[in-house]
Design a protein around this motif. Sequence first.
Motif, mmCIF file in Angstrom:
data_model
loop_
_atom_site.group_PDB
_atom_site.id
_atom_site.type_symbol
_atom_site.label_atom_id
_atom_site.label_comp_id
_atom_site.label_asym_id
_atom_site.label_seq_id
_atom_site.Cartn_x
_atom_site.Cartn_y
_atom_site.Cartn_z
ATOM 1 N N ALA A 15 0.753 -1.261 0.132
ATOM 2 C CA ALA A 15 0.048 -0.180 0.185
ATOM 3 C C ALA A 15 0.915 1.131 -0.021
ATOM 4 C CB ALA A 15 -0.876 -0.051 1.198
ATOM 5 N N PRO A 16 0.552 2.306 -0.893
ATOM 6 C CA PRO A 16 1.334 3.584 -0.847
ATOM 7 C C PRO A 16 1.072 4.428 0.285
ATOM 8 C CG PRO A 16 -0.722 3.622 -2.369
ATOM 9 C CD PRO A 16 -0.594 2.188 -1.969
ATOM 10 N N ALA A 17 2.064 4.754 0.936
ATOM 11 C CA ALA A 17 1.792 5.778 1.718
ATOM 12 C C ALA A 17 1.360 7.372 1.476
ATOM 13 C CB ALA A 17 3.099 6.080 2.802
ATOM 14 N N LEU A 18 0.964 8.062 2.113
ATOM 15 C CA LEU A 18 0.681 9.364 1.778
ATOM 16 C C LEU A 18 1.796 10.101 1.193
ATOM 17 C CD1 LEU A 18 -1.941 10.533 4.450
ATOM 18 C CD2 LEU A 18 -2.436 9.700 2.269
ATOM 19 N N ALA A 19 1.697 11.049 -0.073
ATOM 20 C CA ALA A 19 2.648 11.566 -0.591
ATOM 21 C C ALA A 19 3.339 12.666 0.707
ATOM 22 C CB ALA A 19 2.006 12.769 -1.612
ATOM 23 N N ASN A 20 4.850 12.462 0.697
ATOM 24 C CA ASN A 20 5.892 12.872 1.561
ATOM 25 C C ASN A 20 5.639 12.687 2.874
ATOM 26 O OD1 ASN A 20 6.762 13.930 -0.896
ATOM 27 N ND2 ASN A 20 6.871 15.906 -0.466
ATOM 28 N N GLU A 21 4.881 11.629 3.225
ATOM 29 C CA GLU A 21 4.784 11.083 4.464
ATOM 30 C C GLU A 21 5.674 9.846 4.972
ATOM 31 O OE1 GLU A 21 2.932 12.387 7.112
ATOM 32 O OE2 GLU A 21 2.088 14.044 5.991
ATOM 33 N N PRO A 22 6.812 10.041 5.933
ATOM 34 C CA PRO A 22 7.611 9.044 6.181
ATOM 35 C C PRO A 22 6.799 7.745 6.773
ATOM 36 C CG PRO A 22 7.978 10.808 7.519
ATOM 37 C CD PRO A 22 6.944 11.251 6.533
ATOM 38 N N PRO A 23 7.106 6.561 6.502
ATOM 39 C CA PRO A 23 6.576 5.563 7.093
ATOM 40 C C PRO A 23 7.079 5.298 8.718
ATOM 41 C CG PRO A 23 8.293 4.621 5.879
ATOM 42 C CD PRO A 23 7.911 6.138 5.450
ATOM 43 N N MET A 26 11.081 5.811 10.189
ATOM 44 C CA MET A 26 11.588 6.474 9.275
ATOM 45 C C MET A 26 11.404 8.053 9.420
ATOM 46 S SD MET A 26 11.582 6.188 5.273
ATOM 47 C CE MET A 26 13.014 6.986 4.166
ATOM 48 N N SER A 27 12.494 8.649 9.294
ATOM 49 C CA SER A 27 12.537 10.140 9.671
ATOM 50 C C SER A 27 13.180 10.825 8.261
ATOM 51 C CB SER A 27 13.220 10.784 10.824
ATOM 52 O OG SER A 27 14.590 10.336 10.728
ATOM 53 N N TRP A 28 12.892 11.912 8.042
ATOM 54 C CA TRP A 28 13.579 12.866 6.921
ATOM 55 C C TRP A 28 13.624 14.234 7.158
ATOM 56 C CZ3 TRP A 28 10.219 9.972 3.295
ATOM 57 C CH2 TRP A 28 8.899 10.477 3.103
ATOM 58 N N ARG A 29 14.392 14.845 6.477
ATOM 59 C CA ARG A 29 14.596 16.590 6.412
ATOM 60 C C ARG A 29 14.999 16.947 5.152
ATOM 61 N NH1 ARG A 29 17.688 14.656 10.203
ATOM 62 N NH2 ARG A 29 20.204 15.014 10.009
ATOM 63 N N VAL A 89 6.352 4.886 -0.917
ATOM 64 C CA VAL A 89 5.850 6.302 -0.537
ATOM 65 C C VAL A 89 6.050 7.026 -1.748
ATOM 66 C CG1 VAL A 89 6.761 8.443 1.052
ATOM 67 C CG2 VAL A 89 6.915 5.965 1.675
ATOM 68 N N ARG A 90 4.979 7.892 -2.194
ATOM 69 C CA ARG A 90 5.067 8.672 -3.490
ATOM 70 C C ARG A 90 5.523 10.104 -2.809
ATOM 71 N NH1 ARG A 90 -0.278 8.773 -4.375
ATOM 72 N NH2 ARG A 90 -0.273 10.907 -4.944
ATOM 73 N N LEU A 91 6.829 10.443 -3.234
ATOM 74 C CA LEU A 91 7.245 11.747 -3.095
ATOM 75 C C LEU A 91 6.822 12.517 -3.976
ATOM 76 C CD1 LEU A 91 11.275 10.589 -2.385
ATOM 77 C CD2 LEU A 91 9.025 10.910 -0.630
ATOM 78 N N GLN A 92 6.425 13.818 -3.772
ATOM 79 C CA GLN A 92 6.036 14.873 -4.669
ATOM 80 C C GLN A 92 7.322 15.857 -4.771
ATOM 81 O OE1 GLN A 92 3.123 14.263 -6.385
ATOM 82 N NE2 GLN A 92 3.317 12.532 -5.211
ATOM 83 N N ILE A 93 7.999 16.020 -5.769
ATOM 84 C CA ILE A 93 8.921 16.911 -6.098
ATOM 85 C C ILE A 93 8.578 18.137 -6.909
ATOM 86 C CG2 ILE A 93 11.266 16.905 -6.815
ATOM 87 C CD1 ILE A 93 10.573 14.430 -5.001
ATOM 88 N N ALA A 94 8.775 19.499 -6.032
ATOM 89 C CA ALA A 94 8.493 20.452 -6.533
ATOM 90 C C ALA A 94 9.240 20.940 -7.799
ATOM 91 C CB ALA A 94 8.559 21.499 -5.358
ATOM 92 N N ARG A 95 8.623 21.493 -9.071
ATOM 93 C CA ARG A 95 9.451 21.875 -9.964
ATOM 94 C C ARG A 95 10.079 23.291 -10.029
ATOM 95 N NH1 ARG A 95 8.722 18.869 -14.566
ATOM 96 N NH2 ARG A 95 7.799 17.085 -14.394
ATOM 97 N N ARG A 96 10.748 23.772 -10.746
ATOM 98 C CA ARG A 96 11.690 24.859 -10.626
ATOM 99 C C ARG A 96 11.583 25.530 -12.040
ATOM 100 N NH1 ARG A 96 16.897 24.177 -7.015
ATOM 101 N NH2 ARG A 96 17.128 26.372 -7.446
ATOM 102 N N ASP A 97 11.521 26.975 -12.018
ATOM 103 C CA ASP A 97 12.050 27.482 -13.222
ATOM 104 C C ASP A 97 13.492 27.900 -13.367
ATOM 105 O OD1 ASP A 97 9.278 27.632 -14.156
ATOM 106 O OD2 ASP A 97 8.656 29.162 -13.134
ATOM 107 N N TYR A 98 13.935 27.828 -14.373
ATOM 108 C CA TYR A 98 15.318 28.125 -14.665
ATOM 109 C C TYR A 98 15.772 29.283 -15.595
ATOM 110 C CZ TYR A 98 15.919 23.298 -12.192
ATOM 111 O OH TYR A 98 15.512 22.260 -11.357
#
Length: 274
Positions: A15-23, A26-29, A89-98
Amino acid sequence: MKHLFAALVALLGIAPALANEPPAGMSWRGDFIQGGMITGSVVPGTVLRLGDRPVPVGPNGEYVFGFGRDEAADMPLQVRQPDGQQVLVRLQIARRDYDIQRIDGLPPAQVTPPAAVLERIRRENEKIAEVRRQNSPRTDFLQGWIWPADGPVSGVYGSQRILNGEPRQPHFGVDIAAPAGSPVVASAAGIVVMAEKDLYYTGGTVILDHGMGITAAYSHLREVGVTVGQQVKQGEAIGTVGATGRATGPHLDWRVNWFDVRLDPLLLLPARKP
């Protein structure tokens, strides 16, 4: 990447966890953004995969990974815990303008290197790639980062030039303008894995290994003050600012990688006081 995520869910029955929610466990920063670095910890013995790439996990559960300049917006992180339970875990990665600049009318020699140096460039690039493939157990990247030189930022991560209609490789570091001979210091502790005085593109170049795939390159140095195998502390002098290699003026080009993934150094650095 979305198709890969769906396939993994179907194949593994997890089962996928919520986007950007560590199981649990697990911790992250860090910055879930193109060019960002993520550090954290898991239960020792946990196995991690980011997309199709294995993520090294240290004996105490520490880990690090990062996202490239053009990373997909949806990145699957597979977590297999020591008891066999798996979470995706579905990580949501913010896009950038260059910043994209177009410059036309340049002499061909300024756009494409002469054929006589192409073999040299190939050899040097492979040597750099080999250094960046190393996976040492060091965890120096966890101590945080300091500015490697004093001076205004003159070039940023992700910017790109289109010369005579031909897209050039994007800039993957941060340029810090400073007078020639100004000190360059290690932004974090590490071990010297490259110390070259005359690479074609980057001139005087030092690469430090900070552990688990994290390396940092310091380029265009006038003086290289360290040797391969030398241990350096954070803030220790490793060379001086120069304009060696393909540079139009004195500056430090500082880059950070997770293996071959190019990260944005400015996301790691503390804000400067006005």
